[in-house]
Design a protein around this motif. Structure first.
Motif, PDB file in Angstrom:
ATOM      1  N   PRO A 102       0.761  -1.199   0.056  1.00 46.26           N
ATOM      2  CA  PRO A 102      -0.007  -0.010   0.192  1.00 46.26           C
ATOM      3  C   PRO A 102       0.891   1.176   0.036  1.00 46.26           C
ATOM      4  N   LEU A 103       2.028   1.252   0.258  1.00 45.74           N
ATOM      5  CA  LEU A 103       2.945   2.338   0.169  1.00 45.74           C
ATOM      6  C   LEU A 103       3.181   3.004  -1.357  1.00 45.74           C
ATOM      7  N   PHE A 104       2.755   2.047  -2.294  1.00 38.60           N
ATOM      8  CA  PHE A 104       2.793   2.560  -3.586  1.00 38.60           C
ATOM      9  C   PHE A 104       2.019   3.616  -3.797  1.00 38.60           C
ATOM     10  N   LEU A 105       0.819   3.521  -3.549  1.00 35.54           N
ATOM     11  CA  LEU A 105      -0.253   4.594  -3.700  1.00 35.54           C
ATOM     12  C   LEU A 105       0.087   5.749  -2.866  1.00 35.54           C
ATOM     13  N   GLU A 106       0.630   5.734  -1.481  1.00 36.58           N
ATOM     14  CA  GLU A 106       0.810   6.587  -0.696  1.00 36.58           C
ATOM     15  C   GLU A 106       1.978   7.523  -1.114  1.00 36.58           C
ATOM     16  N   GLU A 107       3.155   6.792  -1.698  1.00 32.53           N
ATOM     17  CA  GLU A 107       4.303   7.352  -2.423  1.00 32.53           C
ATOM     18  C   GLU A 107       3.878   8.071  -3.858  1.00 32.53           C
ATOM     19  N   ILE A 108       3.172   7.591  -4.521  1.00 35.33           N
ATOM     20  CA  ILE A 108       2.526   8.231  -5.622  1.00 35.33           C
ATOM     21  C   ILE A 108       2.003   9.503  -5.284  1.00 35.33           C
ATOM     22  N   LEU A 109       1.128   9.591  -4.303  1.00 34.80           N
ATOM     23  CA  LEU A 109       0.412  10.720  -3.986  1.00 34.80           C
ATOM     24  C   LEU A 109       1.466  11.711  -3.369  1.00 34.80           C
ATOM     25  N   TYR A 110       2.371  11.219  -2.610  1.00 34.01           N
ATOM     26  CA  TYR A 110       3.359  12.292  -2.222  1.00 34.01           C
ATOM     27  C   TYR A 110       4.060  13.014  -3.337  1.00 34.01           C
ATOM     28  N   ALA A 111       4.460  11.886  -4.130  1.00 36.08           N
ATOM     29  CA  ALA A 111       5.284  12.375  -5.496  1.00 36.08           C
ATOM     30  C   ALA A 111       4.639  13.515  -6.105  1.00 36.08           C
ATOM     31  N   THR A 112       3.364  13.361  -6.447  1.00 36.60           N
ATOM     32  CA  THR A 112       2.611  14.367  -6.963  1.00 36.60           C
ATOM     33  C   THR A 112       2.441  15.654  -6.227  1.00 36.60           C
ATOM     34  N   ARG A 113       2.371  15.371  -5.010  1.00 37.00           N
ATOM     35  CA  ARG A 113       2.585  16.870  -4.538  1.00 37.00           C
ATOM     36  C   ARG A 113       3.804  17.376  -4.468  1.00 37.00           C
ATOM     37  N   ARG A 114       4.868  16.609  -4.571  1.00 40.58           N
ATOM     38  CA  ARG A 114       5.910  17.337  -4.511  1.00 40.58           C
ATOM     39  C   ARG A 114       6.476  17.803  -5.778  1.00 40.58           C
ATOM     40  N   GLY A 115       5.481  17.455  -6.812  1.00 40.93           N
ATOM     41  CA  GLY A 115       5.752  18.278  -8.361  1.00 40.93           C
ATOM     42  C   GLY A 115       5.992  17.275  -9.367  1.00 40.93           C
ATOM     43  N   THR A 116       6.130  16.134  -9.002  1.00 37.32           N
ATOM     44  CA  THR A 116       6.376  14.708  -9.946  1.00 37.32           C
ATOM     45  C   THR A 116       5.347  14.648 -11.032  1.00 37.32           C
ATOM     46  N   ARG A 117       5.774  14.593 -12.281  1.00 32.28           N
ATOM     47  CA  ARG A 117       4.489  14.618 -13.285  1.00 32.28           C
ATOM     48  C   ARG A 117       4.460  12.948 -13.664  1.00 32.28           C
ATOM     49  N   LEU A 118       3.837  12.197 -12.683  1.00 33.13           N
ATOM     50  CA  LEU A 118       3.821  10.832 -12.988  1.00 33.13           C
ATOM     51  C   LEU A 118       2.677  10.740 -14.228  1.00 33.13           C
ATOM     52  N   PHE A 119       1.591  11.131 -13.976  1.00 34.51           N
ATOM     53  CA  PHE A 119       0.279  10.645 -14.917  1.00 34.51           C
ATOM     54  C   PHE A 119       0.202  11.811 -15.688  1.00 34.51           C
ATOM     55  N   SER A 120       0.954  12.926 -15.750  1.00 36.76           N
ATOM     56  CA  SER A 120       0.524  14.236 -16.464  1.00 36.76           C
ATOM     57  C   SER A 120       1.263  13.635 -17.906  1.00 36.76           C
ATOM     58  N   LEU A 121       0.568  13.117 -18.950  1.00 39.24           N
ATOM     59  CA  LEU A 121       1.205  12.923 -20.203  1.00 39.24           C
ATOM     60  C   LEU A 121       0.631  13.818 -21.225  1.00 39.24           C
ATOM     61  N   SER A 122      -0.078  14.960 -20.999  1.00 45.63           N
ATOM     62  CA  SER A 122      -0.630  15.699 -21.999  1.00 45.63           C
ATOM     63  C   SER A 122       0.168  16.108 -23.267  1.00 45.63           C
ATOM     64  N   ASP A 123       1.373  16.165 -22.896  1.00 43.08           N
ATOM     65  CA  ASP A 123       2.165  16.609 -24.030  1.00 43.08           C
ATOM     66  C   ASP A 123       3.021  15.320 -24.608  1.00 43.08           C
ATOM     67  N   PHE A 124       2.689  13.993 -24.355  1.00 44.39           N
ATOM     68  CA  PHE A 124       3.244  12.931 -24.749  1.00 44.39           C
ATOM     69  C   PHE A 124       3.000  12.901 -26.506  1.00 44.39           C
ATOM     70  N   ARG A 125       4.191  12.575 -27.165  1.00 45.06           N
ATOM     71  CA  ARG A 125       3.772  12.491 -28.590  1.00 45.06           C
ATOM     72  C   ARG A 125       4.774  11.108 -29.228  1.00 45.06           C
ATOM     73  N   ASP A 126       4.253  10.400 -29.956  1.00 51.51           N
ATOM     74  CA  ASP A 126       5.052   9.208 -30.764  1.00 51.51           C
ATOM     75  C   ASP A 126       4.688   9.393 -32.215  1.00 51.51           C
ATOM     76  N   GLU A 127       5.329  10.005 -32.890  1.00 48.46           N
ATOM     77  CA  GLU A 127       5.170  10.093 -34.162  1.00 48.46           C
ATOM     78  C   GLU A 127       5.685   9.350 -35.022  1.00 48.46           C
ATOM     79  N   THR A 128       6.579   8.193 -34.598  1.00 51.44           N
ATOM     80  CA  THR A 128       7.374   7.269 -35.224  1.00 51.44           C
ATOM     81  C   THR A 128       6.740   6.063 -35.793  1.00 51.44           C
ATOM     82  N   HIS A 129       5.634   5.761 -35.285  1.00 52.64           N
ATOM     83  CA  HIS A 129       5.006   4.531 -35.511  1.00 52.64           C
ATOM     84  C   HIS A 129       3.591   4.962 -36.483  1.00 52.64           C
ATOM     85  N   SER A 130       3.233   3.801 -37.205  1.00 59.01           N
ATOM     86  CA  SER A 130       2.256   4.145 -38.117  1.00 59.01           C
ATOM     87  C   SER A 130       0.838   4.301 -37.137  1.00 59.01           C
TER      88      SER A 130
END
Length: 147
Positions: A102-130
């Protein structure tokens, strides 16, 4: 067909380079970072259960390893431009949230509060695949779901 072979070769070289860098440059848990790189490789195979179990075993001992895991996966997601690697990293996060400590969820929440962009993939792009639009749109949606 030739482009696909070249792309696979480049992905394998990138994975080897990332593995070597993790072995040498990692301060906290090099074996954990190597397992993450191997689990989120550029190949089309699904995430290997072997690496999931290895990561679960490594992170079950110390809270510092859970922190190192979140930092390493966040770094891997932030650097990649390959939808396969991003999807494998998100699937790995989901596995560890479900099966891990259960520490995973806790650590993910702490990491996002510290500014880690774990799930923020709004600018993710992959233009190499069809049909890349569908792939990176799915990766973005899956990240929002996990968030």
């Amino acid at each position: 067909m030739v482009m696909m072979t070249i792309r696979k070769a480049i992905g394998a070289v990138k994975d080897q380079k990332s593995t070597r860098i993790a072995k040498v440059a990692s301060n906290k848990a090099p074996e954990l970072e190597v397992a993450i790189v191997k689990a989120t490789s550029h190949d089309d195979d699904p995430v290997s259960e072997k690496y999931i179990q290895e990561i679960l075993n490594l992170t079950s001992y110390l809270r510092g390893y859970v922190y190192a895991y979140v930092a390493a996966v966040s770094k891997r997601l932030g650097k990649t431009c390959d939808w396969i690697v991003a999807l494998k990293a998100l699937m790995l996060i989901l596995h560890l949230l479900n099966d891990g400590d259960p520490l995973f969820l806790e650590e993910i929440l702490y990491a996002t509060r510290r500014g880690t962009r774990l799930f923020s993939l709004s600018d993710f792009r992959d233009e190499t695949h069809s049909s890349y639009w569908d792939h990176f749109a799915f990766v973005r949606t899956y990240a929002m779901y996990l968030d």
